[in-house]
Design a protein around this motif. Structure first.
Motif, PDB file in Angstrom:
ATOM      1  N   LEU A 142       0.783  -1.148   0.047  1.00 19.54           N
ATOM      2  CA  LEU A 142      -0.127   0.064  -0.252  1.00 19.54           C
ATOM      3  C   LEU A 142       1.044   0.811   0.851  1.00 19.54           C
ATOM      4  O   LEU A 142       1.951   1.309   0.788  1.00 19.54           O
ATOM      5  N   PRO A 143       0.279   2.524  -0.718  1.00 22.85           N
ATOM      6  CA  PRO A 143       1.660   3.201  -0.572  1.00 22.85           C
ATOM      7  C   PRO A 143       2.195   3.611   1.003  1.00 22.85           C
ATOM      8  O   PRO A 143       0.784   3.993   1.947  1.00 22.85           O
ATOM      9  N   ASP A 144       3.024   5.085   1.044  1.00 25.75           N
ATOM     10  CA  ASP A 144       3.097   5.669   1.975  1.00 25.75           C
ATOM     11  C   ASP A 144       3.216   6.798   1.490  1.00 25.75           C
ATOM     12  O   ASP A 144       4.735   7.284   2.054  1.00 25.75           O
ATOM     13  N   VAL A 145       2.222   7.673   1.553  1.00 26.04           N
ATOM     14  CA  VAL A 145       2.493   9.491   1.516  1.00 26.04           C
ATOM     15  C   VAL A 145       1.728  10.368   2.369  1.00 26.04           C
ATOM     16  O   VAL A 145       0.625   9.972   2.485  1.00 26.04           O
TER      17      VAL A 145
END
Lengths: 344, 815
Positions: free
Chosen positions: B484-487
């Motif tokens: 999953l993205p991490d921003v």
């Protein structure tokens, strides 16, 4: 000024001068006392004498005589004391050894667990979190029911509970503050809830019946698991260092779904496995997850419109590994030799 | 939950090593907490390279130089014919314990020193090969652990299975996950493929079923939705075959006999608890599933006699209980070496009643653990047939009859999952086909619904999946949380103001640390005898950890006093502690009144030793008064803090404005003679409300007004431009008059031009009449606009003396 006032001031000076002079323990102190009593700049006698001119002419003579007799008495006492002190002083004389230590003041200390809580709060405050608190003696509904714990289910076995009465517990986690906060304030909610929680765990080197926990909660429209991951990874990099690696593992808490646990790579072995991380290469830091829709619904919120994430961590564990403390009980003892190690 | 790596691989031939499986399960399923090589006896063997070798004349021996990675080349004598220079072999250093039970020692052989042993396969317990030492096909450096290059034997993985996933409490359950994650198809383990079919058709019924020799009756199908039984005859009870023994031991069990081992094998393999009764011990050939009755007892397999009651579910024969349902069997009907006919029980007991039964019995077993969490209700019939066939196979018997009471489980409700909701919750768009693929890989049946959604039927073993978000979790973990993205995104500020007690805590903590005090975080339990506490106000924990400390404290000072005594016991007499913590006062049957208090305790030296004084003075009441004032000012900024003398043991009451917020007292400690007096201050910082905010399912938004700043800002006062006038008053004060009374008169009579009023001397003795003391104040006056005239000052002085004499009998002191 009147003559009686002038004489009263002289009498007062004469009354307490001998004790002051006697209390001078060294020549330095003697000089201070002399200046205070009869010094030309700010001595009390000098101050009183300054009022002589303001007296009626016919009173000045008597006033002057009284003042002089007080002055003579004080100077005699000063000379006597000076002789005593000079006899006792070391012969080396007046040289001042600047290498000698400063006058000490006790230093205080913040408890090591509080230090961890402070740091966590500082990082999340930058991200807009505020502080919420809740009671430690709590309704079972806030502690379990509202948090989607099924009645009489093995999930309850994970929380060995201290009961105060029917439907009353010592809270087993800080998560009840989630529900209280969501009932009281509308989204967006971004809070941290530090506090003590209780478990029916006997004191041993790694368990305590009461310990600190820090809860975090975010609820708004459009909040996602990616936000959870990004925020908590950011926290880990701020807390443990900018190159810290994190990983998220599936877990289970009744009040979050999906649920995860966040690990950071073991700082001792850099992930290759050692005794600190039990050969896994990772250290567990916190539990987290997306707020379960049932929890939002328990707080009267529309779970279709709002989403959120939450986490909980135990600062004592972090304090223990950070400082190399071998036994958790030391944190509770209040041994001053331990506390003194944390002075700043 | 213990898993055997080899056993798992027989369910799903994934072709990965145990370390890879560990990471796969931890990342996607549940945490693998334990990783234990069952050939740990080989853990001290290392890889070693032969660097020189020469024959010892007239023997079969060779004299070799061996690099074992230690940095020193070792001399080793070897009897094997196949020593090859440059090759690597398993090496036992001197001191290594061999699997056969003897220790390799440094010794002289034919005049040559040997510092260890190059090993053959047989010597390592790896087979019968003994023609020579075991050449390793590895590029690993000398000194590497043998087990790292040659994964030998089985590995036991310990998985932390949480209460929501009872389906993971078997090898089959974890194998399903590995199958989904690796795309490797599930299969039936090889040891079961040779089983003959039972060849008997089960006799079915609802709550009563009967076959020749056995009848089954279920009192309440709510307690026991399904009860299956098999009669297996002609059995020989004996030792288990090697494969079965290995399975049982791999998960940490102990092999007992072929029948008992088979039931354990099926429990750990498939998650279905089973129990084998000796058929001849079932009185009347009757099995009744019913509640226990008061007065009944049962001696269970562990030899304990247990009292039964109606909260417990039992298996009974025609006359008496013979097992605790879903928990443990009875000793009387145990399978023994003489048993030839067995009744195998394969049932589904309700989680709640098993939980109640095992709690009442105080005994948790592998079986109760699974029933309590929920087994697969659709697998009972199949497991009955499998269990019966396995028993017959292992014991050389045959299956006489199968019977199955109860109903098939009802169909599961479908759960709708919307790809748009998946994207919203996870923060990443995942295609519908990907969602479909992931869910189907785990046995979820998916039917397309409206608007791209799917109607999903969970498999029978997944009790935890009832809502859309449960399916979203499946998607997230199967793909992997790490994907999953991490921003970090921008966010809206929250609506919740800081709790005021948090800011108060920080202020008082900072003030007290600056005063040289240590913060503590002790336990809040007490013995219940704090000073002056009324018993009815004490809050008692119903199930306390320690019988001598069953109460929650009313006072932080009470806790600090005990902590000070702890330090005195360790010869520490300089103690300066404070705590900001919670106190509790009982309110009948309501939750206790909970308040945040701050307490401080000082005892011993006021400052560290310094050469300028022989010994630092000890803390006294005046220090405590100053600390109380500092503390109260920090706790209640803006409020006027006064300390009012009070009756012992309290020294002063602390007031903020008109409100009594705490007290200063000298503490009575259990202290040794050398201890200095201890002083304490305790203030109430505020109440913590436990009143419910709103009813369950409701909120109270908009009812809370935002908090405003409590203290008024400081107002600027013009800096003085006129000179001050001051004079001293030396007064003879009768002992019955307090200094504060005199000061009150001084202040009230002096008027607004009084700038300072300072007590600077106290004296008793020569010239001061008995029953009085001499106190001296310095008074400073200033008029904001002009110089005060001598007459004005003199007038005030006269008025002050007159008033003091009239009101308090205080006269000026003259020489």
């Amino acid at each position: 000024m009147s003559l009686p006032a002038f004489i009263a001031a002289l009498d007062l000076l004469a009354a307490d001068a001998p004790a002051r002079i006697g209390a001078a323990v060294d020549l330095e102190a003697w000089t201070e006392v002399r200046n205070a009593l009869v010094g030309r700049q700010s001595g009390r006698l000098t101050d009183i004498m300054a009022g002589l001119g303001a007296l009626a002419k016919e009173d000045r003579r008597e006033a002057g005589q009284r003042a002089n007799s007080v002055k003579v008495a004080i100077e005699e006492a000063l000379a006597h004391r000076h002789a005593e002190l000079a006899a006792a002083a070391p012969k080396s004389g007046s040289s001042f050894d600047l290498s000698m230590p400063a006058r000490g003041r006790w230093k205080g200390a913040v408890h090591p667990v509080s230090l961890v809580i402070d740091e966590v709060i500082e990082i999340f405050r930058e991200l807009g979190f505020t502080i919420a608190l809740g009671p430690e003696a709590e309704h079972a509904w806030y502690n379990f029911g509202a948090l989607n714990f099924p009645d009489d289910h093995p999930a309850m076995d994970l929380h060995d509970t201290l009961y105060l009465g029917d439907g009353q517990v010592l809270r087993t986690h800080t998560s009840p503050v989630q529900v209280r906060t969501l009932q009281q304030y509308p989204p967006p909610v971004r809070v941290l809830a530090p506090g003590n929680v209780y478990r029916r765990d006997f004191f041993d080197p790694s368990h305590a019946p009461m310990f600190a926990q820090i809860e975090g909660l975010v609820v708004d429209e459009g909040v996602s698991f990616a936000d959870l991951k990004a925020t908590l990874s950011h926290f880990a990099r701020r807390f443990f260092g900018s190159t810290t690696q994190t990983r998220f593992r599936p877990s289970y808490f009744p009040f979050t779904e999906p649920s995860a646990e966040m690990d950071v790579q073991c700082g001792v072995c850099s992930g290759s496995g050692c005794s600190v991380c039990k050969q896994s290469g990772w250290i567990e830091i916190l539990g987290a997850g997306m707020v379960h829709p049932a929890v939002l619904e328990a707080a009267g919120l529309d779970s279709e419109r709002f989403t959120g994430w939450a986490f909980g961590m135990g600062p004592a564990r972090t304090a223990i590994s950070r400082h190399g403390i071998p036994d958790i009980r030391i944190l509770y003892d209040a041994d001053v030799r331990f506390l003194d190690q944390f002075t700043r | 939950m213990n898993l055997s790596h080899e056993w798992l691989a027989r369910f799903v031939p994934h072709g990965r090593d145990a370390a890879a499986v560990r990471h796969l399960i931890t990342a996607h399923v549940a945490t693998v907490e334990g990783f234990e090589r069952l050939r740990a006896d080989l853990s001290s063997f290392v890889v070693a390279r032969v660097v020189e070798s020469e024959k010892i004349p007239d023997t079969k021996l060779s004299w070799n130089k061996v690099d074992d990675g230690s940095g020193t080349v070792l001399e080793v004598v070897c009897g094997a014919p196949n020593v090859t220079v440059g090759a690597t072999y398993p090496f036992a250093r001197a001191g290594t314990m061999m699997p056969a039970g003897f220790t390799i020692e440094k010794k002289k052989i034919r005049g040559f020193t040997s510092n260890g042993m190059l090993c053959s396969a047989r010597e390592l317990g790896l087979g019968e090969e003994h023609d020579g030492i075991l050449a390793l096909e590895t590029s690993a450096a000398p000194g590497t652990a043998l087990l790292d290059v040659l994964p030998l034997g089985d590995v036991r993985l310990t998985v932390d299975v949480l209460p929501n996933r009872p389906d993971l409490l078997s090898h089959l359950g974890v194998a399903r996950e590995i199958s989904a994650l690796t795309g490797t198809a599930l299969q039936r383990p090889a040891e079961l493929t040779a089983l003959a079919s039972v060849g008997v058709v089960p006799v079915r019924g609802e709550d009563r079923v009967q076959v020749a020799g056995l009848s089954v009756r279920i009192d309440d199908v709510g307690d026991c939705p399904q009860y299956g039984a098999a009669i297996v005859t002609g059995l020989t009870v004996g030792p288990s075959p090697d494969w079965l023994r290995a399975c049982v031991e791999a998960v940490g069990g102990r092999s007992i006999n072929n029948i008992v081992d088979a039931t354990n094998y099926l429990l750990h393999g498939f998650g279905q608890p089973m129990h084998a009764f000796d058929a001849t011990k079932i009185g009347g050939g009757t099995i009744v599933v019913r509640r226990g009755r008061a007065g009944e007892t049962l001696v269970t397999l562990d030899g304990t006699e247990r009292r039964l009651d109606a909260t417990m579910l039992v298996i009974a024969d025609a006359t008496a209980p013979i097992a605790l349902a879903g928990v443990i069997g009875g000793r009387a009907s145990e399978v023994t070496s003489a048993t030839t006919t067995v009744v195998l029980e394969v049932a589904l007991f309700a989680p709640g009643v098993v939980r109640a039964t095992r709690r009442r019995a105080g005994l948790s077993t592998d079986a109760s653990y699974r029933f309590e969490r929920g087994i697969d209700p659709a697998a009972v019939a199949e497991q009955l047939a499998l269990g019966a066939a396995l028993l017959a196979h292992l014991g050389g018997g045959r299956v006489d009859a199968l019977l199955h009471a109860g109903a098939a489980p009802s169909a599961r409700a479908t759960v709708r999952v919307r790809p748009a909701r998946v994207a919203l919750v996870l923060g990443e768009t995942i295609g519908g086909d990907e969602i479909l693929r992931l869910l189907e890989s785990l046995g979820f049946a998916c039917a397309p619904g409206a608007d791209g959604a799917f109607d999903v039927t969970p498999p029978s073993w997944r009790h935890d999946v009832t809502r859309e978000v449960d399916l979203i979790e499946e998607v997230a973990r199967l793909r992997g949380f790490d994907r999953l993205p991490d921003v970090l995104k921008g966010v809206r500020p929250g609506t919740v103001p800081d709790h005021p007690l948090f800011a108060t805590y920080r202020r008082v903590r900072d003030a007290l640390v600056a005063e040289g005090l240590h913060e503590v975080r002790p336990l809040p339990f007490t013995s219940g005898h704090p000073a002056g506490a009324a018993a009815a106000e004490l809050v008692r924990v119903m199930n306390p950890l320690a019988d001598d400390e069953p109460f929650l404290r009313r006072s932080v000072l009470d806790t600090l006093a005990r902590r000070a005594e702890f330090n005195l016991n360790r010869m520490q007499g300089d103690v300066r502690l404070f705590e900001v913590g919670t106190t509790f006062v009982a309110r009948g049957t309501a939750l206790p009144l909970e308040a945040q208090h701050v307490g401080l305790l000082v005892m011993g030296a006021r400052r560290p030793v310094h050469f300028s004084e022989a010994q630092p003075p000890a803390f006294d009441a005046w220090d405590a008064k100053a600390l109380a004032s500092t503390l109260a000012t920090a706790a209640f900024p803006g409020a006027e803090i006064t300390l009012v003398p009070a009756a012992t043991p309290v020294l002063w009451q602390v007031r903020a404005g008109e409100i009594v917020v705490g007290e200063v007292r000298q503490l009575t400690l259990d202290a040794p003679v050398w201890a200095k007096p201890a002083f304490g201050v305790e203030l109430v910082l505020g109440e913590v409300s436990s009143t419910p905010i709103a009813a369950p399912g409701h909120h109270a938004h908009g009812t809370v007004t935002s908090r405003s700043r409590a203290d008024a800002p400081v107002r600027y006062r013009a800096l003085p431009v006129t000179p001050a006038a001051e004079f001293d008053l030396a007064l003879l004060v009768p002992d019955a008059v307090a200094a504060s009374q005199v000061e009150e008169v001084l202040r009230s009579v002096s008027g607004p031009q009084l700038e300072r009023c300072e007590l600077f001397d106290e004296f008793r003795g020569a010239g001061v009449p008995v029953g009085t003391r001499s106190l001296a104040w310095r008074l400073t006056f200033r008029h904001p606009e002009r110089t005060l005239r001598e007459k004005e000052i003199e007038g005030r002085r006269t008025l002050l003396l007159k008033t003091l004499e009239a009101q308090l009998g205080v006269r000026p002191r003259t020489a």
